[in-house]
Design a protein around this motif. Structure first.
Motif, PDB file in Angstrom:
ATOM      1  N   ALA A 216       0.831  -1.206   0.000  1.00 39.03           N
ATOM      2  CA  ALA A 216       0.000   0.000   0.000  1.00 39.03           C
ATOM      3  C   ALA A 216       0.866   1.257   0.000  1.00 39.03           C
ATOM      4  N   LEU A 217       1.898   1.275   0.847  1.00 38.48           N
ATOM      5  CA  LEU A 217       2.776   2.447   0.918  1.00 38.48           C
ATOM      6  C   LEU A 217       3.510   2.671  -0.398  1.00 38.48           C
ATOM      7  N   SER A 218       3.914   1.589  -1.063  1.00 42.83           N
ATOM      8  CA  SER A 218       4.625   1.739  -2.332  1.00 42.83           C
ATOM      9  C   SER A 218       3.736   2.338  -3.411  1.00 42.83           C
ATOM     10  N   ARG A 219       2.430   2.207  -3.230  1.00 40.08           N
ATOM     11  CA  ARG A 219       1.473   2.769  -4.186  1.00 40.08           C
ATOM     12  C   ARG A 219       0.892   4.099  -3.708  1.00 40.08           C
ATOM     13  N   GLY A 220       1.419   4.606  -2.595  1.00 36.65           N
ATOM     14  CA  GLY A 220       1.014   5.928  -2.141  1.00 36.65           C
ATOM     15  C   GLY A 220      -0.140   5.964  -1.168  1.00 36.65           C
ATOM     16  N   LEU A 221      -0.599   4.802  -0.703  1.00 30.10           N
ATOM     17  CA  LEU A 221      -1.709   4.768   0.250  1.00 30.10           C
ATOM     18  C   LEU A 221      -1.145   4.665   1.661  1.00 30.10           C
ATOM     19  N   LYS A 222      -1.162   5.767   2.387  1.00 32.79           N
ATOM     20  CA  LYS A 222      -0.617   5.818   3.737  1.00 32.79           C
ATOM     21  C   LYS A 222      -1.738   5.712   4.762  1.00 32.79           C
ATOM     22  N   PRO A 223      -1.443   5.126   5.935  1.00 32.14           N
ATOM     23  CA  PRO A 223      -2.415   5.210   7.030  1.00 32.14           C
ATOM     24  C   PRO A 223      -2.431   6.632   7.572  1.00 32.14           C
ATOM     25  N   GLN A 224      -3.618   7.130   7.875  1.00 29.62           N
ATOM     26  CA  GLN A 224      -3.685   8.457   8.490  1.00 29.62           C
ATOM     27  C   GLN A 224      -3.238   8.413   9.946  1.00 29.62           C
ATOM     28  N   THR A 225      -3.484   7.288  10.608  1.00 27.03           N
ATOM     29  CA  THR A 225      -3.128   7.175  12.015  1.00 27.03           C
ATOM     30  C   THR A 225      -2.446   5.837  12.270  1.00 27.03           C
ATOM     31  N   ILE A 226      -1.501   5.859  13.203  1.00 32.29           N
ATOM     32  CA  ILE A 226      -0.780   4.657  13.623  1.00 32.29           C
ATOM     33  C   ILE A 226      -1.197   4.341  15.047  1.00 32.29           C
ATOM     34  N   SER A 227      -1.715   3.147  15.262  1.00 31.74           N
ATOM     35  CA  SER A 227      -2.124   2.732  16.601  1.00 31.74           C
ATOM     36  C   SER A 227      -1.717   1.290  16.832  1.00 31.74           C
TER      37      SER A 227
END
Length: 408
Positions: free
Chosen positions: A275-286
């Motif tokens: 997901a990150l390699s395609r530009g989809l980041k999590p808005q929050t880390i928990s």
């Protein structure tokens, strides 16, 4: 500020030589600053150099970063009220976390206990998503909180929220066949309806279908939260389903918060990296910390943040997703947090070179070469010495429920 609100600080606190990170355009990580915090627990002065008076406690940052306080959007701290919950001190200030949000441990029938015995005495700031199911997670996954409509009392749920709006920040529903059997999307729709009435966000746990992750996203609107967004569960992973991946992208674009919610069974290195390699980041880390994930794959907030850093998130983005973004998600002030007069809530930390092998929720391993190391959690004028959690020897494989094998 909820925590630490009964006793004023005995003396002012001076943080010396910290590099600000995560406060927005006005801050820079290149120029160390001093921060004076008064006995009223508010910022009294911010400058490149502040002289300490005789009655001032001094914490030497020695070039460590200072950020807004780390905020864990998904924990379980209703200790004694559920069979999975931790004590706040196991995952709070001693781990660098100043604010925690309990994610549905309590429902309307037992929220009063969570408030009286956990939230109010805690030195950390603790908020809660109220479980749609009246009993919450009392006997987690052994007794479902959402068997059918008899598990929900709409009137009492609304009343519980109205009586506790200072600490209840939304509703929580677990959308998974493990919980609801064949009830499918009905609990999510009902929870969303109540959130519209209450004007609060909804947090949805996505897991084993039904309901489909795809269908859950169709119910949610701007400000709602999908936790376990990068889970690797069959039928619920955005890595194995291109249509679902596009739906997740569209959901993020329309303001739905994608939250990591690591947990014992809900975070995949492969899914997150793709997901990150395609530009989809999590808005929050928990973390989704509880007593079955603490010594398993999760450990603490710092390690979870380090995992996202290792998978390609930028340092600034990891810090934002662990500080101001979760604050915005629960409608807490997230701007100008270094201004004089604002409540003081900070985390002092280093980012150090490392060679640490960690696991995701599926047991896949990864090596961390850079590691977040918390030094202090600062809540008001109280500095709490912090460090990463060291799991018990031999426990890295995780603790499954002895009754059902579940490790969420």
């Amino acid at each position: 500020m909820i925590g630490n609100r009964f006793a004023p600080a005995a003396q002012p606190l001076l943080l010396k030589g910290a590099k600000p990170l995560g406060f927005g355009d006005k801050s820079t990580s290149d120029a160390p600053i001093d921060i004076m915090i008064g006995k009223d627990d508010r910022i009294a002065e911010v400058s490149q150099r502040i002289e300490a008076g005789g009655d001032v406690r001094v914490v030497e940052a020695k070039g460590a970063f200072v950020s807004p306080g780390w905020t864990d959007l998904h924990v379980h701290v209703w200790y004694g009220g559920t069979d999975i919950s931790l004590k706040p001190e196991q995952c709070g200030a001693a781990r660098g976390v100043t604010t925690m949000v309990d994610a549905g441990s309590a429902g309307e029938a037992n929220f009063h206990g969570l408030r009286e015995f956990i939230i109010e005495p805690a030195r950390e700031n603790i908020y809660a998503f109220l479980n749609l199911g009246s009993i919450g997670l009392v006997a987690c996954n052994r007794v479902s909180e959402l068997i059918d409509m008899r598990s929900i009392d709409i009137d009492r749920t609304i009343a519980a929220v109205e009586a506790n709006r200072d600490v209840i920040v939304g509703l929580k529903v677990r959308a998974s066949a493990v919980i609801t059997g064949g009830w499918d999307l009905a609990p999510v729709k009902l929870a969303k309806k109540l959130c519209r009435i209450l004007k609060l966000p909804l947090m949805v746990h996505v897991g084993e279908p039904p309901p489909l992750y795809d269908d859950v996203l169709g119910v949610l609107t701007e400000g709602d939260i999908v936790t376990h967004c990068f889970n690797g569960k069959a039928g619920g992973s955005i890595l194995e389903d291109e249509d679902l991946y596009r739906l997740a992208e569209q959901a993020a674009a329309r303001g739905i918060v994608l939250d990591v919610g690591h947990g014992g069974a809900s975070f995949s290195f492969d899914v997150a990296k793709a997901a990150l390699s395609r530009g989809l980041k999590p808005q929050t880390i928990s973390t989704d910390l509880h007593n079955r994930s603490l010594d398993g794959s999760v450990w603490d907030m710092a390690t979870t943040m380090s995992k996202l850093l290792s998978l390609g998130m930028k340092l600034d983005d990891v810090v934002a997703a662990s500080t101001t973004a979760p604050r915005r998600a629960i409608r807490l002030p997230a701007e100008n947090l270094l201004e004089v007069g604002k409540p003081a809530e900070f985390t002092l930390f280093d980012v150090v070179d490392s060679d640490l092998t960690v696991k995701d929720s599926q047991g896949a391993t990864s090596r961390l070469t850079r590691l977040f190391e918390p030094r202090y959690a600062v809540i008001g004028a109280e500095p709490v010495t912090a460090h990463r959690h060291v799991p018990a020897e031999g426990s890295a494989g995780g603790h499954a429920c002895p009754h059902c094998g579940w490790k969420s």
